[in-house]
Design an enzyme around this catalytic site. Structure first.
Site, PDB file in Angstrom:
ATOM      1  N   ASN A 106       7.460  38.586 -22.536  1.00 37.25           N
ATOM      2  CA  ASN A 106       7.280  38.210 -23.406  1.00 37.25           C
ATOM      3  C   ASN A 106       7.255  37.478 -24.489  1.00 37.25           C
ATOM      4  O   ASN A 106       6.924  36.328 -25.750  1.00 37.25           O
ATOM      5  CB  ASN A 106       5.487  39.216 -23.789  1.00 37.25           C
ATOM      6  CG  ASN A 106       4.787  40.143 -22.830  1.00 37.25           C
ATOM      7  OD1 ASN A 106       5.493  41.250 -22.710  1.00 37.25           O
ATOM      8  ND2 ASN A 106       4.222  39.683 -21.777  1.00 37.25           N
ATOM      9  N   VAL A 113       6.881  33.122 -28.249  1.00 38.20           N
ATOM     10  CA  VAL A 113       6.183  34.406 -28.266  1.00 38.20           C
ATOM     11  C   VAL A 113       4.986  34.488 -27.800  1.00 38.20           C
ATOM     12  O   VAL A 113       4.200  33.563 -27.504  1.00 38.20           O
ATOM     13  CB  VAL A 113       6.536  35.549 -29.144  1.00 38.20           C
ATOM     14  CG1 VAL A 113       5.129  36.364 -29.836  1.00 38.20           C
ATOM     15  CG2 VAL A 113       7.201  35.624 -30.332  1.00 38.20           C
ATOM     16  N   CYS A 114       4.884  35.534 -26.626  1.00 40.21           N
ATOM     17  CA  CYS A 114       3.374  35.164 -26.154  1.00 40.21           C
ATOM     18  C   CYS A 114       2.658  36.571 -26.475  1.00 40.21           C
ATOM     19  O   CYS A 114       2.809  37.411 -26.096  1.00 40.21           O
ATOM     20  CB  CYS A 114       3.750  35.231 -24.795  1.00 40.21           C
ATOM     21  SG  CYS A 114       2.130  35.244 -23.053  1.00 40.21           S
ATOM     22  N   LEU A 115       1.789  36.154 -27.654  1.00 34.42           N
ATOM     23  CA  LEU A 115       1.047  36.913 -27.886  1.00 34.42           C
ATOM     24  C   LEU A 115      -0.567  36.139 -28.019  1.00 34.42           C
ATOM     25  O   LEU A 115      -0.895  35.733 -28.718  1.00 34.42           O
ATOM     26  CB  LEU A 115       1.390  37.735 -28.970  1.00 34.42           C
ATOM     27  CG  LEU A 115       0.837  38.700 -30.282  1.00 34.42           C
ATOM     28  CD1 LEU A 115       1.009  40.623 -28.828  1.00 34.42           C
ATOM     29  CD2 LEU A 115       1.256  39.031 -31.567  1.00 34.42           C
ATOM     30  N   ARG A 119      -2.322  33.126 -30.294  1.00 33.60           N
ATOM     31  CA  ARG A 119      -2.868  31.533 -29.199  1.00 33.60           C
ATOM     32  C   ARG A 119      -5.015  31.298 -29.204  1.00 33.60           C
ATOM     33  O   ARG A 119      -4.997  31.663 -29.980  1.00 33.60           O
ATOM     34  CB  ARG A 119      -2.199  31.351 -27.680  1.00 33.60           C
ATOM     35  CG  ARG A 119      -0.860  31.370 -27.854  1.00 33.60           C
ATOM     36  CD  ARG A 119      -0.494  31.092 -26.178  1.00 33.60           C
ATOM     37  NE  ARG A 119      -0.564  32.027 -25.247  1.00 33.60           N
ATOM     38  CZ  ARG A 119      -1.006  33.205 -24.719  1.00 33.60           C
ATOM     39  NH1 ARG A 119       0.427  33.411 -24.791  1.00 33.60           N
ATOM     40  NH2 ARG A 119      -2.057  34.074 -24.252  1.00 33.60           N
TER      41      ARG A 119
END
Length: 185
Positions: A106, A113-115, A119
């Site tokens: 992630n 950062v993929c959170l 988003r």
């Protein structure tokens, strides 16, 4: 941390006492700065998380959070995240980057950062504490279903033991595939 907020309070008091007697030494804070000040003063971080202000006490809008997971694949690693908060906060999510190069499904190699709460799921009722706990959760429960690093996600999904080996190797300053990682333990 308490000292930081005492300094800000003293500056506010000095500004009010100078009312009408010359220029104020403290600029007026935006709504975003006021909300961030409140959020930071109410932080309830786990012992494995620390916050610092590399630009000094007067710049609350830019800070770093260090996460040292106490369980899971990333046990004992040190991961530093930079936070940039705009004056539009809390209507706009903070910009968060991982400054530590990490092998993680992630977090890509550039630190993005993929959170979801950073988003599409961001809401003004969320706060900095929520974001930090979300980041902490990424280290205790990495998610291969919503990856930025697709290679790491595939290894986690298909072979968790190899994933664990790769994480340890990367955290010890080794190489995974063609990518070298700095030691972060």
């Amino acid at each position: 941390m308490i000292g930081l907020f005492k300094v800000k309070e003293k500056q506010r008091e000095e500004s009010q006492s100078n009312n009408g007697r010359g220029a104020s030494t403290v600029k007026k804070q935006s709504a975003g700065e006021l909300r961030l000040h409140k959020d930071i003063s109410e932080l309830n971080l786990p012992k494995s998380c620390k916050i610092s202000f590399p630009n000094g006490k007067n710049d609350l809008m830019n800070f770093e959070v260090t996460i040292k997971p106490d369980e899971g694949y990333y046990l004992s690693g040190n991961f530093v995240f930079s936070f940039q908060v705009s004056n539009m906060y809390p209507h706009e999510a903070p910009k968060v980057k991982c400054k530590t190069k990490v092998y993680h499904p992630n977090i890509d190699l550039e630190g993005n950062v993929c959170l979801n709460i950073l988003r599409e799921d961001w809401k003004p009722v969320l706060n900095i504490n929520t974001v930090i706990y979300g980041l902490f959760h990424l280290f205790t429960e990495p998610n291969y279903e919503d990856p930025l690093n697709h290679e790491a996600a595939a290894v986690l999904r298909d072979n968790p033991k190899t994933f664990e080996y790769n994480v340890r190797r990367a955290m010890m300053g080794g190489q995974v595939g063609q990518t070298s990682f700095p030691r972060c333990m």
